[in-house]
Design an enzyme around this catalytic site. Structure first.
Site, PDB file in Angstrom:
ATOM      1  N   TYR A  23      10.286   4.283  40.775  1.00 52.23           N
ATOM      2  CA  TYR A  23      10.577   5.395  39.475  1.00 52.23           C
ATOM      3  C   TYR A  23       9.199   5.585  38.798  1.00 52.23           C
ATOM      4  O   TYR A  23       8.813   6.540  38.394  1.00 52.23           O
ATOM      5  CB  TYR A  23      11.799   5.239  38.984  1.00 52.23           C
ATOM      6  CG  TYR A  23      11.941   5.993  37.813  1.00 52.23           C
ATOM      7  CD1 TYR A  23      12.199   7.650  37.955  1.00 52.23           C
ATOM      8  CD2 TYR A  23      11.485   5.887  36.375  1.00 52.23           C
ATOM      9  CE1 TYR A  23      12.232   8.293  36.874  1.00 52.23           C
ATOM     10  CE2 TYR A  23      11.736   6.663  35.257  1.00 52.23           C
ATOM     11  CZ  TYR A  23      12.116   8.126  35.426  1.00 52.23           C
ATOM     12  OH  TYR A  23      12.162   8.930  34.495  1.00 52.23           O
ATOM     13  N   GLU A  24       8.637   4.344  38.337  1.00 57.15           N
ATOM     14  CA  GLU A  24       7.377   4.121  37.583  1.00 57.15           C
ATOM     15  C   GLU A  24       6.264   4.248  38.265  1.00 57.15           C
ATOM     16  O   GLU A  24       5.234   4.135  37.893  1.00 57.15           O
ATOM     17  CB  GLU A  24       7.799   2.907  36.760  1.00 57.15           C
ATOM     18  CG  GLU A  24       8.706   2.928  35.827  1.00 57.15           C
ATOM     19  CD  GLU A  24       8.696   1.720  34.827  1.00 57.15           C
ATOM     20  OE1 GLU A  24       7.952   0.839  34.963  1.00 57.15           O
ATOM     21  OE2 GLU A  24       9.481   1.659  33.841  1.00 57.15           O
ATOM     22  N   GLU A  83      12.804  -5.990  28.593  1.00 56.33           N
ATOM     23  CA  GLU A  83      11.722  -6.140  29.761  1.00 56.33           C
ATOM     24  C   GLU A  83      11.942  -4.875  30.721  1.00 56.33           C
ATOM     25  O   GLU A  83      11.248  -3.933  30.938  1.00 56.33           O
ATOM     26  CB  GLU A  83      11.643  -7.605  30.573  1.00 56.33           C
ATOM     27  CG  GLU A  83      10.748  -7.399  31.631  1.00 56.33           C
ATOM     28  CD  GLU A  83       9.198  -7.194  31.208  1.00 56.33           C
ATOM     29  OE1 GLU A  83       8.304  -6.804  31.889  1.00 56.33           O
ATOM     30  OE2 GLU A  83       8.787  -7.254  29.853  1.00 56.33           O
ATOM     31  N   TYR A  86      17.058  -0.215  33.373  1.00 53.34           N
ATOM     32  CA  TYR A  86      17.098   0.969  34.620  1.00 53.34           C
ATOM     33  C   TYR A  86      18.634   1.279  34.855  1.00 53.34           C
ATOM     34  O   TYR A  86      19.546   0.260  35.055  1.00 53.34           O
ATOM     35  CB  TYR A  86      16.592   0.493  35.678  1.00 53.34           C
ATOM     36  CG  TYR A  86      16.492   1.343  36.959  1.00 53.34           C
ATOM     37  CD1 TYR A  86      15.662   2.349  36.909  1.00 53.34           C
ATOM     38  CD2 TYR A  86      17.325   1.054  37.837  1.00 53.34           C
ATOM     39  CE1 TYR A  86      15.680   3.257  37.877  1.00 53.34           C
ATOM     40  CE2 TYR A  86      17.226   2.146  39.137  1.00 53.34           C
ATOM     41  CZ  TYR A  86      16.508   3.031  39.201  1.00 53.34           C
ATOM     42  OH  TYR A  86      16.604   4.018  40.183  1.00 53.34           O
ATOM     43  N   VAL A  87      18.764   2.780  35.086  1.00 55.22           N
ATOM     44  CA  VAL A  87      20.227   3.063  35.494  1.00 55.22           C
ATOM     45  C   VAL A  87      19.926   3.988  36.646  1.00 55.22           C
ATOM     46  O   VAL A  87      18.811   4.945  36.613  1.00 55.22           O
ATOM     47  CB  VAL A  87      20.959   3.894  34.402  1.00 55.22           C
ATOM     48  CG1 VAL A  87      21.995   4.500  35.005  1.00 55.22           C
ATOM     49  CG2 VAL A  87      21.285   3.080  33.219  1.00 55.22           C
ATOM     50  N   GLY A  93      23.017   9.911  32.321  1.00 54.14           N
ATOM     51  CA  GLY A  93      23.834  10.597  31.734  1.00 54.14           C
ATOM     52  C   GLY A  93      25.212  10.283  31.467  1.00 54.14           C
ATOM     53  O   GLY A  93      26.331  10.935  30.516  1.00 54.14           O
ATOM     54  N   GLY A  95      26.393   7.319  30.365  1.00 58.71           N
ATOM     55  CA  GLY A  95      26.596   6.184  29.068  1.00 58.71           C
ATOM     56  C   GLY A  95      26.181   5.054  29.421  1.00 58.71           C
ATOM     57  O   GLY A  95      26.299   4.275  28.738  1.00 58.71           O
ATOM     58  N   ASN A 124       7.131   9.223  30.460  1.00 56.52           N
ATOM     59  CA  ASN A 124       8.443   9.106  30.830  1.00 56.52           C
ATOM     60  C   ASN A 124       9.416   9.919  29.677  1.00 56.52           C
ATOM     61  O   ASN A 124      10.195   9.345  28.775  1.00 56.52           O
ATOM     62  CB  ASN A 124       9.144   7.613  30.848  1.00 56.52           C
ATOM     63  CG  ASN A 124      10.378   7.677  31.375  1.00 56.52           C
ATOM     64  OD1 ASN A 124      11.210   8.664  31.438  1.00 56.52           O
ATOM     65  ND2 ASN A 124      11.018   6.429  31.932  1.00 56.52           N
ATOM     66  N   TYR A 131      15.930   7.646  24.088  1.00 55.40           N
ATOM     67  CA  TYR A 131      15.645   6.327  22.916  1.00 55.40           C
ATOM     68  C   TYR A 131      15.532   7.001  21.370  1.00 55.40           C
ATOM     69  O   TYR A 131      16.117   6.213  20.554  1.00 55.40           O
ATOM     70  CB  TYR A 131      14.270   5.551  23.051  1.00 55.40           C
ATOM     71  CG  TYR A 131      14.567   4.821  24.578  1.00 55.40           C
ATOM     72  CD1 TYR A 131      15.488   4.099  24.963  1.00 55.40           C
ATOM     73  CD2 TYR A 131      13.415   4.858  25.264  1.00 55.40           C
ATOM     74  CE1 TYR A 131      15.539   3.355  26.377  1.00 55.40           C
ATOM     75  CE2 TYR A 131      13.220   4.030  26.549  1.00 55.40           C
ATOM     76  CZ  TYR A 131      14.596   3.347  27.168  1.00 55.40           C
ATOM     77  OH  TYR A 131      14.492   2.663  28.076  1.00 55.40           O
TER      78      TYR A 131
END
Length: 157
Positions: A23-24, A83, A86-87, A93, A95, A124, A131
């Site tokens: 993803y990153e 560190e 991740y979801v 969305g 929770g 991101n 956040y």
């Protein structure tokens, strides 16, 4: 549902780390092996801790938070450095990310830690918005520096 990771979670933590790296946009940087993760999280002297976000219905792991203790010389107490959080995209969305951060904040409050910190990539925007909606604020006056690979070997060699 948030729970403390167990040694049986090492394969899923490893898989989630690899998903996060993809993803990153740096999958080749995710070099940690399951054996290294096991030693870091559950060895004789754990260096880090992890929590698993699981689907409330199936119990299937859908995300994780991996963290370690930091220390503030100015405050004189520990904090938590997150560190990785991740979801999996399919359940974002729902929770799970907030629940993971809530658990880390709960640990901070219960133990008298005064900081919960992490880094986020500048591009991101979904994570930054998430956040900031929780009340987190960027530390724009600081720039992260890192030594790795050849530069680290040259300096430390």
């Amino acid at each position: 549902m948030i729970r403390t990771a167990t040694p049986a979670d090492i394969p899923v933590i490893h898989a989630l780390i690899r998903e996060l790296a993809a993803y990153e946009k740096e999958p080749e940087e995710a070099r940690a092996t399951p054996e290294q993760l096991h030693e870091a999280l559950f060895g004789e002297h754990p260096a880090a801790y992890a929590h698993i976000a699981a689907d409330d219905t199936t119990g299937e792991p859908v995300g994780f938070a991996l963290w370690f203790l930091s220390f503030s010389t100015w405050r004189g107490v520990h904090g938590i450095y997150l560190e990785d959080l991740y979801v999996r995209p399919a359940v974002r969305g729902s929770g799970h990310g907030k629940a993971l951060l809530t658990e880390l904040a709960r640990i901070c409050v219960a133990r008298g830690y005064q900081r919960l910190e992490w880094s986020v990539l500048n591009w991101n925007r979904p994570a930054i918005d998430f956040y900031e909606a929780l009340g987190a604020r960027p530390q724009d006056e600081w720039t992260v520096y890192r030594l790795t690979d050849g530069a680290l070997s040259k300096l430390g060699g």
